[in-house]
Motif scaffolding. Structure first.
Motif, short mmCIF file in Angstrom:
data_model
loop_
_atom_site.label_atom_id
_atom_site.label_comp_id
_atom_site.label_asym_id
_atom_site.label_seq_id
_atom_site.Cartn_x
_atom_site.Cartn_y
_atom_site.Cartn_z
N ASP A 76 0.83 -1.20 0.00
CA ASP A 76 0.00 0.00 0.00
C ASP A 76 0.86 1.25 0.00
O ASP A 76 0.50 2.28 -0.58
CB ASP A 76 -0.93 0.01 1.22
N THR A 105 2.04 1.84 -3.50
CA THR A 105 0.97 2.48 -4.25
C THR A 105 0.91 3.97 -3.95
O THR A 105 0.76 4.80 -4.86
CB THR A 105 -0.39 1.83 -3.92
N GLN A 106 1.07 4.31 -2.68
CA GLN A 106 1.06 5.72 -2.30
C GLN A 106 2.22 6.46 -2.96
O GLN A 106 2.03 7.57 -3.49
CB GLN A 106 1.15 5.86 -0.78
N ASN A 135 1.45 6.90 -6.62
CA ASN A 135 0.43 7.93 -6.81
C ASN A 135 1.02 9.33 -6.66
O ASN A 135 0.65 10.26 -7.39
CB ASN A 135 -0.71 7.74 -5.80
N GLU A 136 1.95 9.48 -5.72
CA GLU A 136 2.60 10.78 -5.53
C GLU A 136 3.44 11.15 -6.75
O GLU A 136 3.46 12.31 -7.18
CB GLU A 136 3.46 10.75 -4.27
N TYR A 146 2.86 10.05 -9.82
CA TYR A 146 1.91 10.35 -10.88
C TYR A 146 1.37 11.77 -10.76
O TYR A 146 1.14 12.46 -11.77
CB TYR A 146 0.76 9.34 -10.86
N SER A 147 1.21 12.24 -9.53
CA SER A 147 0.64 13.56 -9.30
C SER A 147 1.57 14.69 -9.77
O SER A 147 1.13 15.84 -9.86
CB SER A 147 0.31 13.75 -7.82
N LYS A 193 0.18 -2.92 -11.12
CA LYS A 193 -0.88 -1.92 -10.98
C LYS A 193 -0.73 -0.86 -12.08
O LYS A 193 0.38 -0.61 -12.55
CB LYS A 193 -0.82 -1.26 -9.60
N PHE A 252 -1.86 3.26 -13.27
CA PHE A 252 -2.10 4.58 -12.68
C PHE A 252 -2.49 5.55 -13.79
O PHE A 252 -2.02 5.45 -14.92
CB PHE A 252 -0.86 5.10 -11.96
N GLY A 253 -3.35 6.50 -13.45
CA GLY A 253 -3.73 7.52 -14.42
C GLY A 253 -4.77 7.01 -15.40
O GLY A 253 -5.61 6.16 -15.07
N THR A 276 -4.87 0.51 -16.35
CA THR A 276 -4.73 -0.60 -15.40
C THR A 276 -3.60 -1.52 -15.83
O THR A 276 -2.97 -1.32 -16.87
CB THR A 276 -6.03 -1.41 -15.31
#
Length: 416
Positions: free
Chosen positions: A38, A41-42, A45-46, A48-49, A70, A72-73, A84
């Motif tokens: 997890d 994933t975090q 995601n950071e 990707y941001s 996984k 993202f986006g 995906t």
């Protein structure tokens, strides 16, 4: 094809490398709680941001299978369709590693030998005009030492649109795409560039170096190797790879053409965050046209990891040993980077790259595509990343390599 490594982008990637404090052999010292999936994933995601990539997928695997997969986006920004691990897109030059396995399988089947001259199998002649007496061999093609080099005609003629678009829209893209009507076969296309009688033949399509003596990355040389395989086996390259690689590994979502994959699952590609590219394909599809998913590439990468330790299923152990073997030495290179963790040109196997840190893999780039695939033979862990947006800035490159670095930082703990 490997158009990620253009001159301008090379400097972007170089700056990203210089500014990055980590290599593949270095790990962050993080508390155990931060090394949970997890948390990975975090972290992704950071990254990707940061906002330079529309969509991407990753796979982290060992010889037993996936450790983490996984997406993202978005695979389609306009419709907000998520990207995906089952999203399909082309992976550019990582596709060349499939040529290498195919050549080794053809050798096992008694159809060819790596040290055979390519002209033993071709209905036209490929000769370095500066060294006409020196034969170019299949091994030369597979290690990028054939002295065959890419020309502007190769780059300008090999990209073909899936569907027609207006001339104005094509001009706005700033990319070299050709009409669907220009699509042709490998056997028709390659002689136009490599045969002295060919429409686009130029002496400068060959280095003034003896074949076998100098490394020079060659997309057209890779495609020629696939044509040699077709001529030697009597089987089209896409069918050969389906029979001996994709089907055995159950890579059922993968294929070399749009009619072999689920087009509804294919990502849109972007030349930047806002500009969507039309679907395109390559006449020279073996050098960069594999369309696949992170899930399927996880299966492929697991096979490579198993194979490196003598447990592969596609080839016999001796064939895999030759496939991974470092074929070149210092004399083949003008210079080479032994530090950059994502350099796949420090040495070469059979269309399989080695970096200076002991990792094995390949990179890729095409319009709207960048990809990385490497595994560490010592830890037995591999990483795969593909994105659907062209890298046009240092910030974008930082995000791209940051994703791969994050996978590396977590890989050892995830395997426990």
């Amino acid at each position: 094809m490997k158009t990620i490594w253009t001159v301008s982008l090379f400097f972007i990637l170089l700056l990203a490398h210089i500014n990055s404090p980590r290599t593949t052999n270095q790990r962050l010292s993080l508390p155990p709680a931060l090394l949970h999936p997890d948390s990975l994933t975090q972290s992704l995601n950071e990254l990707y941001s940061q906002g330079y990539i529309n969509g991407f997928a990753v796979a982290l695997v060992n010889e037993s299978g996936p450790l983490y997969q996984k997406g993202f986006g978005y695979m389609d920004v306009a419709s907000k369709k998520p990207y995906t691990d089952s999203t399909i897109q082309n992976i550019a030059s990582i596709s060349k590693t499939f040529i290498g396995i195919s050549l080794m399988k053809a050798q096992e089947l008694g159809k060819l030998k790596l040290d055979d001259p390519v002209n033993s199998y071709l209905p036209f002649k490929v000769i370095n005009p500066y060294f006409p007496e020196k034969e170019i061999t299949i091994r030369h093609l597979a290690t990028h030492t054939s002295s065959i080099t890419d020309t502007k005609y190769y780059d300008k003629k090999s990209y073909v649109l899936k569907d027609d678009i207006t001339a104005d829209k094509l001009k706005d893209l700033n990319e070299t795409f050709n009409s669907p009507s220009s699509k042709t076969t490998l056997l028709e296309f390659l002689p136009m560039i490599l045969d002295t009688r060919g429409k686009y033949y130029k002496k400068k399509g060959f280095l003034q170096e003896l074949p076998g003596t100098k490394f020079d990355y060659s997309n057209i040389g890779a495609t020629l190797a696939a044509l040699v395989l077709e001529q030697a086996t009597g089987v089209p390259f896409d069918e050969f790879t389906a029979k001996y690689i994709l089907n055995p590994l159950k890579m059922h979502a993968s294929g070399w053409s749009y009619d072999k994959i689920d087009l509804s699952m294919h990502s849109k590609l972007y030349s930047d965050k806002e500009t969507e590219l039309p679907f395109y394909e390559l006449i020279t599809y073996p050098d960069g046209g594999m369309r696949t998913t992170a899930k399927d590439m996880g299966k492929y990468l697991s096979e490579l990891i198993k194979a490196r330790s003598g447990k592969g299923t596609l080839l016999n152990p001796d064939s895999y040993k030759e496939y991974f073997k470092e074929q070149l030495n210092e004399s083949h290179f003008e210079e080479r980077d032994s530090v950059f963790p994502y350099n796949d040109e420090y040495n070469m196997g059979i269309f399989m790259g080695h970096n200076g840190n002991g990792a094995i893999g390949h990179t890729g780039g095409d319009p709207g595509v960048s990809s990385l695939m490497f595994f560490n033979p010592t830890t037995g862990i591999g990483r795969f990343l593909m994105i659907n947006t062209s890298l046009t800035s240092q910030e974008g490159a930082n995000e791209f390599f940051g994703i791969m670095n994050a996978l590396g930082d977590y890989s050892a703990k995830l395997n426990q």
